[in-house]
Design an enzyme around this catalytic site. Structure first.
Site, PDB file in Angstrom:
ATOM      1  N   CYS A 125     -12.912  39.295 -17.908  1.00  0.00           N
ATOM      2  CA  CYS A 125     -13.329  40.670 -17.650  1.00  0.00           C
ATOM      3  C   CYS A 125     -12.145  41.601 -17.885  1.00  0.00           C
ATOM      4  CB  CYS A 125     -13.843  40.803 -16.219  1.00  0.00           C
ATOM      5  SG  CYS A 125     -14.233  42.511 -15.739  1.00  0.00           S
ATOM      6  N   CYS A 168     -11.390  43.501 -14.043  1.00  0.00           N
ATOM      7  CA  CYS A 168     -10.824  42.787 -12.889  1.00  0.00           C
ATOM      8  C   CYS A 168     -10.077  41.519 -13.280  1.00  0.00           C
ATOM      9  CB  CYS A 168     -11.919  42.451 -11.879  1.00  0.00           C
ATOM     10  SG  CYS A 168     -13.053  41.144 -12.429  1.00  0.00           S
ATOM     11  N   CYS A 180      42.238  40.669  16.133  1.00  0.00           N
ATOM     12  CA  CYS A 180      42.318  39.244  16.451  1.00  0.00           C
ATOM     13  C   CYS A 180      41.748  38.451  15.277  1.00  0.00           C
ATOM     14  CB  CYS A 180      41.581  38.922  17.753  1.00  0.00           C
ATOM     15  SG  CYS A 180      39.785  38.978  17.680  1.00  0.00           S
ATOM     16  N   CYS A 220      13.166  34.240 -21.770  1.00  0.00           N
ATOM     17  CA  CYS A 220      12.366  34.892 -20.724  1.00  0.00           C
ATOM     18  C   CYS A 220      13.000  34.762 -19.342  1.00  0.00           C
ATOM     19  CB  CYS A 220      10.961  34.291 -20.688  1.00  0.00           C
ATOM     20  SG  CYS A 220      10.057  34.435 -22.243  1.00  0.00           S
ATOM     21  N   CYS A 225     -27.476  36.751 -24.440  1.00  0.00           N
ATOM     22  CA  CYS A 225     -26.701  37.579 -25.366  1.00  0.00           C
ATOM     23  C   CYS A 225     -25.238  37.655 -24.943  1.00  0.00           C
ATOM     24  CB  CYS A 225     -27.313  38.974 -25.459  1.00  0.00           C
ATOM     25  SG  CYS A 225     -27.106  39.943 -23.947  1.00  0.00           S
TER      26      CYS A 225
END
Length: 226
Positions: free
Chosen positions: A184, A187, A46, A144, A197
């Protein structure tokens, strides 16, 4: 013999010499004028079911559509189905067929998710960086294939992890660079030195040199000699 195959045979038999037929897809008896024959085979269904069948295939980005019966070589073409398809589905099918003719290496899509327009690379695309999408008119980087990153170079952008490529991430990187924050090396959290220092102890427990980022075990960095 499966129930589906029986329905298909009954559909073909009734559609040829009866005022009604049983659709092999929905299994309902329909008037013969609602029958839609598949090109290249003897199966008929159909028109409502064929319309829904084709629409689902197009939504799944399938452009070559064959008879619903497994192994059957009957096919459905846009021009053959035009009379039963909504104009939106018909146009989408045509666009998909045109797109399928373009080599994967010669096409890409607008990086803005609310646009995603099909774009074709020109002969000089390797020399183009800042580009404008002809559909949404927003800038993107042709190299990019992302929204335009005016704050950093393509080389800097491609060095970033995939979860650091949003505009907000890049803005934070620019701010960190301006403020001379260190990051860091374990992390990736940014820290700011106010006094003392160069040996920094991050909240993750990692100790690194604020000057070069190398790991330090005491207050002296053997890497940069600070």
């Amino acid at each position: 013999m499966s129930k589906f195959t029986k329905l298909c045979r009954e559909s073909s038999r009734h559609s040829s010499g009866s005022s009604s037929f049983v659709c092999g897809i929905c299994a309902d008896r329909r008037p013969s004028k609602k029958s839609f024959a598949i090109k290249g085979c003897t199966h008929s269904y159909c028109s409502d079911c064929v319309r829904q069948y084709v629409t689902c295939k197009i939504e799944d980005r399938i452009t070559r559509i064959y008879c619903p019966v497994s192994g059957c070589h009957g096919s459905l073409k846009p021009e053959h189905c035009r009379s039963i398809l909504p104009s939106k589905v018909y146009d989408k099918w045509g666009d998909a067929l045109c797109e399928a003719m373009i080599s994967a290496r010669d096409k890409f899509y607008c990086p803005f998710k609310d646009c995603s327009a099909l774009l074709v690379k020109g002969t000089d695309y390797r020399d183009i960086f800042e580009s404008e999408c002809p559909m949404c008119h927003r800038l993107f980087c042709a190299k990019c294939k992302v929204p335009w990153h005016s704050e950093i170079t393509c080389r800097e952008f491609q060095k970033l992890h995939k979860d650091e490529r949003e505009r907000e991430d890049i803005m934070l990187m620019q701010l960190a660079k301006k403020k001379k924050w260190a990051r860091c090396s374990k992390c990736k959290f940014y820290v700011e030195r106010t006094e003392g220092c160069l040996a920094m102890r991050c909240r993750c427990g990692h100790t690194f040199c604020y000057n070069c980022g190398a790991y330090v075990s005491d207050h002296y960095c053997t890497n940069c000699k600070h």
